[in-house]
Design a protein around this motif. Structure first.
Motif, PDB file in Angstrom:
ATOM      1  N   ASP A   5       0.842  -1.213   0.000  1.00 14.53           N
ATOM      2  CA  ASP A   5       0.000   0.000   0.000  1.00 14.53           C
ATOM      3  C   ASP A   5       0.871   1.256   0.000  1.00 14.53           C
ATOM      4  N   LYS A  21       2.436   1.850  -3.446  1.00 10.69           N
ATOM      5  CA  LYS A  21       1.429   2.363  -4.397  1.00 10.69           C
ATOM      6  C   LYS A  21       1.171   3.843  -4.156  1.00 10.69           C
ATOM      7  N   ARG A  57       2.385   7.386  -6.876  1.00  8.73           N
ATOM      8  CA  ARG A  57       1.487   8.383  -7.491  1.00  8.73           C
ATOM      9  C   ARG A  57       2.186   9.708  -7.776  1.00  8.73           C
TER      10      ARG A  57
END
Length: 356
Positions: A114, A117, A121
């Motif tokens: 998590d 990820k 971004r």
């Protein structure tokens, strides 16, 4: 009322960070706490967060993993963390590293994935993404999910561009090499660890150099490479660990590597001399590391004709691997015992001596 010296918390923060770099972790923790309080008074929430993060790093570097996890979770749940991809990814990575240290590997991998990820971004968060990716790979590798770990290694390699500093690139190649060794890609393991060694410098960070050489030795020993290059890694790690002092956990992990070397070299007496006191104190190690120590001691005792002692250690190793959510390692312990029993029966039938 605003603090009369709004920059005082920044000065305190710099002092705390300097102490952390000097490895004076108790003093760094104390000063970071003072800086966090001053930042709170000054209304500088970002500096407050960074100082609490530094306190967590101090706990991690002292091997105080339970306290480290508590603080990491507190930061991860903070409202400021939710509003910032950078803080979110950094806190998530910290929780993942703490969970891995406590043997909670599936949770560690999920948290790190998590965090990676979240960092991916924003191109500005390259270093944060690399940190998260390394934590993800380490948790997957320790869980023996080697195909998944190798796939994430290839992602990490694409992040190690010329724009990345040598220290960060070195740590990245180090973790890729670890996975290569675990996956029996021994040549790749050696190549990536060579890339890491070229970039990491003992003159810049002796502690990092110690940990890298210890890890490299561990991986080479797991690949059953008890050669001169492996011994050089062990000796460099031991020397560097002595120079920096290291926590009790560091010294226990270092002795486990040396014991593994003796085991592979056939010197069971030296291996047992290290492993018996080590296993007696292994509660301060991560559960999976303690399990590996008991498994190694069991094999060493078996080779030394101390069969009943060995059986107790095999049982303990199997239980610890189950606790660390590593059922396949627990199965490997039972399989090793089964094969050794078969060998013993075969020897008995042929009238050959065997371990008692």
């Amino acid at each position: 009322m605003q603090s009369p010296h709004p920059a005082s918390h920044l000065v305190a923060g710099l002092t705390a960070r300097a102490k952390w770099k000097e490895r004076d972790f108790n003093e760094a923790y104390r000063l970071a706490g003072e800086a966090a309080s001053l930042a709170g008074i000054a209304g500088d929430e970002e500096s407050w967060w960074n100082m609490r993060y530094l306190q967590a790093e101090c706990l991690r570097d002292q091997g105080r993993i339970e306290e480290y996890l508590t603080l990491a979770v507190e930061l991860n749940d903070h409202s400021l963390t939710a509003s910032s991809p950078e803080f979110g990814a950094k806190a998530g990575t910290m929780v993942a590293v703490a969970l891995q240290g406590l043997g909670r590997l599936p949770e560690a991998a999920a948290m790190a994935a998590d965090a990676a990820k979240l960092a991916a971004r924003d191109a500005e968060l390259l270093y944060v993404q690399i940190l998260a990716q390394r934590a993800l790979i380490a948790a997957l590798a320790e869980s023996r999910l080697l195909d998944d770990a190798w796939r994430e290694c290839l992602v990490l390699e694409t992040l190690l561009t010329d724009d990345v500093d040598e220290d960060t690139a070195g740590k990245g190649y180090w973790v890729i090499g670890n996975v290569a060794f675990l996956a029996d890609r021994v040549d790749d393991g050696g190549r990536y660890h060579d890339l890491a060694a070229e970039r990491l410098s003992p003159s810049k960070d002796v502690d990092l150099w110690a940990r890298f050489n210890r890890a490299s030795a561990e991986m080479r020993l797991q690949a059953k490479l008890s050669d001169a290059a492996t011994l050089r890694c062990i000796e460099r790690a031991e020397l560097a660990t002595d120079i920096v002092g290291g926590s009790e956990r560091d010294h226990l992990e270092m002795s486990l590597v040396r014991a593994h070397w003796y085991f592979l070299s056939g010197d069971m007496k030296q291996a047992i001399g290290i492993l018996e006191p080590l296993c007696a104190r292994s509660s301060i190690l991560a559960t999976q590391t303690s399990a590996e120590a008991h498994f190694l001691l069991a094999r060493t005792l078996l080779e030394s004709s101390r069969r009943s002692d060995a059986l107790a250690m095999f049982e303990e190793a199997s239980t610890l691997f189950e606790q660390a959510a590593l059922p396949e390692r627990s199965a490997a312990v039972r399989e090793y015992l089964r094969l050794s029993d078969e060998q013993r029966l075969s020897d008995e039938q042929r009238g050959e001596p065997h371990g008692g």
